[in-house]
Design an enzyme around this catalytic site. Structure first.
Site, short mmCIF file in Angstrom:
data_model
loop_
_atom_site.label_atom_id
_atom_site.label_comp_id
_atom_site.label_asym_id
_atom_site.label_seq_id
_atom_site.Cartn_x
_atom_site.Cartn_y
_atom_site.Cartn_z
CG ASP A 27 -0.36 -0.28 2.51
OD1 ASP A 27 0.88 -0.46 2.59
OD2 ASP A 27 -1.11 -0.35 3.50
CG ASP A 409 1.02 0.93 11.53
OD1 ASP A 409 0.24 1.61 12.22
OD2 ASP A 409 0.90 0.80 10.31
#
Length: 718
Positions: A27, A409
């Site tokens: 992504d 993350d």
């Protein structure tokens, strides 16, 4: 450096007629090709065409291969639909080199529903014909191998507005194109084609179904009656016998919630094979599907999405060896690793039915013994580095670690070995590490900041033993709780002493490892509009811990506040504006386009990259010299990052200087060994990585720097 995975792989694309030829799309981190000789993934989007102004093309929305030519591969890119139209990259050597053309519609490789597809497909019988299912503008066709495109208005001429796309998470649009053929290379275009359409575009375009069929090569389209309405179709695959296996799921994903359904479709009739429904608070959906073989013994691998966890009775990957009559779980509670939740694409190796792979939020998982009663799973992430580094800092020479990596993350990590996945960190799970620093005279003392992503809570923490053990700050400074974005940073002046500048906030200092905080006298930062965050960039003088520098970059290039420097001589408690920095005329610019660095070997030796050029001060910011070498060009910032590392042997200046910027119209990393008098380019066109986001230089080894590409983890070079 090695982390391994660390980001969302959104799709896996096997070449149907060449063994071991497999691509992975991500992504934000570009694309990879599998290398069977080394059992690792090779990045194929680091070079030309992915420079400083092209970072958004590291968001890969779809990849297509030509079944007749295993060297030809197409890649459709664009990070977010709101950024404008995307690009189609074309390679005739399996992604080693690319050319590109502009596409007449936007793409969203990092928008919602980014595992839906594949949206781009090559006609196996007439490979000069390609179809693309766009997010916002319907179906498109090319008859010249992707060079030009025309909207297939016989399906719909509707184009969604950006507001409509935003309401749908970037727009899901036309998600899938599937050719109904078992042949290739005939020279005549395939006549029967299916395209699956998401609920948002069905509604906006006034269509009658989520599935349409053409029997004349795409000249005309007719709706197909479907068994459920209002659902997304994330994947639809054709078996060797001509039967289709079609997933319907309620949400778009990633990790789509349910209900979910898998049907077999023979062109007229639908047969329900598998269903998952929200029950007991589970809300499982369905994602990837892949088939192998034909007839009554067709093997089907099915990904169950939003099913977090690993226990007896859990569903992650379901397998059927009788065309969907019966199912068994092959991942949950099985030997090795598991990765539930975002099982949005599953692929059975076309040359080995026991080799099954699936994507997830941290990379790729695979088993090579799927027929076993207890298949073994492991990560297939060697070579994939998709962590998004937000900040990096290197310690003084002789420290027991290489650097501290603050990443999105995956949080904060202290790296001691570049060849191994780091193990030293605060253990906060799914979190962002926003910033970290160490005491230069006592590198075992580390302070760091971040945010817990599950609940959005700001956090700060410290270690007194080089990252082996950690403790949370007992308190947070003003502004930290409300401003958790990465436009903030922390510096350490000595053990227990730190200054923290949260985004959009007045910095505060602590003298007791975060037990309490006191606001500095730095002025509040004015809002610059458009939702852009601001922040003070802090730098601690490594030779005099009483000196701390604060850089206000102005917030945006169009703001009325030029860059300026504030200086503290009491450990970051109080600051005074440098009049010299005001008269120097530093340009106003955004946080992410600017940088400040100190020469760790000399007190008061400061460097600033203001987004356009470089400034140097040798008297703690009182006076500044503007370097003539750098200037913005072709949309690339003239100087966005600066870092100082170990000097070259015999060099007149005490540090090597590295700047990310533009000299003589050429963007790259430039190095000076003589205090900025002369510069040479340090990288080349094959190493651009979609732009450089952060950079730090090693204090032990001349020539070693650490950089982050766009979604490409941390890379280093000597």
């Amino acid at each position: 450096m090695k982390f391994g995975g660390g980001g969302y792989v959104t799709g896996l694309i096997f070449h149907p007629s060449t063994e071991n030829l497999l691509y992975a799309r991500t992504d934000i981190g570009g694309a990879y090709r599998w290398n069977p000789a080394t059992s690792s993934w090779t990045p194929i989007t680091d070079g030309a065409g992915f420079g400083a102004t092209e970072s958004r093309y590291h968001g890969v929305e779809s990849i297509a291969v030509d079944p007749n030519d295993d060297r030809l591969v197409y890649m459709a890119t664009g990070m977010y639909t709101f950024e404008g139209n995307g690009r189609l990259y074309i390679s005739s050597d399996r992604g080693d080199h690319w050319t590109h053309v502009g596409l007449p519609f936007p793409l969203g490789g990092n928008n919602g529903g980014r595992a839906i597809g594949e949206r781009l497909m090559v006609d196996p019988n007439k490979p000069s014909t390609l179809f693309y299912g766009s997010r916002t503008a319907g179906l498109w066709k090319s008859t010249d191998s992707g060079l030009t495109w025309a909207q297939v208005t016989s399906l719909s001429a509707t184009k969604m507005t950006q507001d409509q796309a935003n309401a749908a998470g970037g727009g899901m649009g036309v998600g899938i194109v599937v050719y109904d053929t078992g042949t290739q290379g005939s020279g005549s275009a395939t006549q029967t084609i299916y395209t699956a359409i998401s609920p948002d575009y069905v509604s906006v375009a006034g269509l009658g179904s989520s599935l349409y069929k053409s029997t004349d090569g795409g000249a005309s389209w007719a709706p197909v009656s479907v068994p459920v309405s209002g659902y997304h179709v994330p994947h639809m695959v054709r078996a060797e016998d001509g039967l289709f296996y079609v997933v319907f799921t309620k949400d778009a994903g990633p990790g789509a919630g349910g209900p979910g359904r898998l049907y077999k479709f023979d062109g007229s009739n639908w047969t329900l094979l598998k269903s998952v429904d929200p029950a007991g608070g589970t809300n499982f959906g369905l994602g990837g599907v892949s088939v192998h073989g034909s007839g009554a013994t067709t093997r089907i691998a099915l990904g169950v999405t939003n099913s977090w966890g690993n226990w007896s009775g859990q569903q992650i990957v379901q397998l059927s060896d009788d065309a969907g009559k019966t199912w068994r779980e092959i991942e949950a509670t099985m030997p090795g690793e598991t990765a539930s939740g975002w099982v949005d694409d599953v692929e059975i190796d076309p040359f080995d039915r026991d080799h099954i792979l699936h994507v997830h939020g941290g990379g790729i998982l695979e088993t090579k013994n799927a027929s076993s009663a207890t298949p073994t799973w492991k990560g297939s992430i060697e070579g994939i580095e998709e962590t998004a580094t937000l900040a990096i800092v290197t310690p003084p020479a002789g420290a027991p670690y290489k650097f501290i990596n603050s990443a999105g993350d995956v949080g904060t990590w202290v790296d001691t070995d570049l060849t191994k996945t780091p193990t030293l960190g605060p253990g906060l799970g799914w979190s962002n590490g926003n910033s970290a620093d160490m005491a230069w005279s006592d590198s075992l003392y580390i302070a760091a900041t971040g945010v817990i992503n599950s609940n959005g809570a700001a956090t700060g923490y410290w270690s007194g033993d080089g990252g082996k053990s950690w403790a949370n700050f007992a308190a947070l400074p003003a502004g930290a709780k409300e401003n958790t974005s990465a436009e903030g940073n922390i510096v350490v002046t000595s053990r227990s002493h730190a200054v923290w500048a949260p985004a959009n906030s007045v910095p505060s200092y602590t003298t007791n490892s975060g037990a309490s905080w006191v606001a500095t006298n730095l002025p509040a930062l004015a809002v610059v509009g458009q939702g852009w965050n601001r922040g003070y960039r802090l730098a601690a003088d490594r030779q005099n811990p009483n000196k701390v520098y604060a850089y206000d970059s102005g917030g945006a290039s169009w703001s009325s506040s030029p860059g300026k420097i504030y200086v503290s001589t009491d450990g970051g408690h109080t600051f005074t504006l440098s009049a010299g920095s005001v008269s120097a005329g530093m340009a106003p610019d955004a946080w992410w386009s600017t940088s400040i660095a100190v020469n760790p070997n000399v007190e008061g030796d400061l460097w600033v990259a203001d987004g356009n050029t470089v400034y140097h001060s040798v008297d703690s910011g009182a006076n500044w010299t503007k370097l003539p070498d750098f200037a913005s060009a072709n949309g690339a910032p003239g100087a966005s990052l600066i870092a100082l590392g170990k000097a070259a042997p015999g060099a007149a200046y005490s540090a090597a200087i590295y700047v990310v910027g533009v000299i003589n119209g050429v963007w790259g990393i430039h190095r000076s060994d003589d205090g900025g008098a002369t510069w040479s380019r340090f990288n080349d066109d094959a190493h651009q990585f979609g732009g450089i986001g952060v950079m730090a230089a090693d204090q032990n080894l001349y020539g070693r720097i650490y950089v982050s590409g766009t979604g490409r983890g941390l890379l280093y070079t000597d």
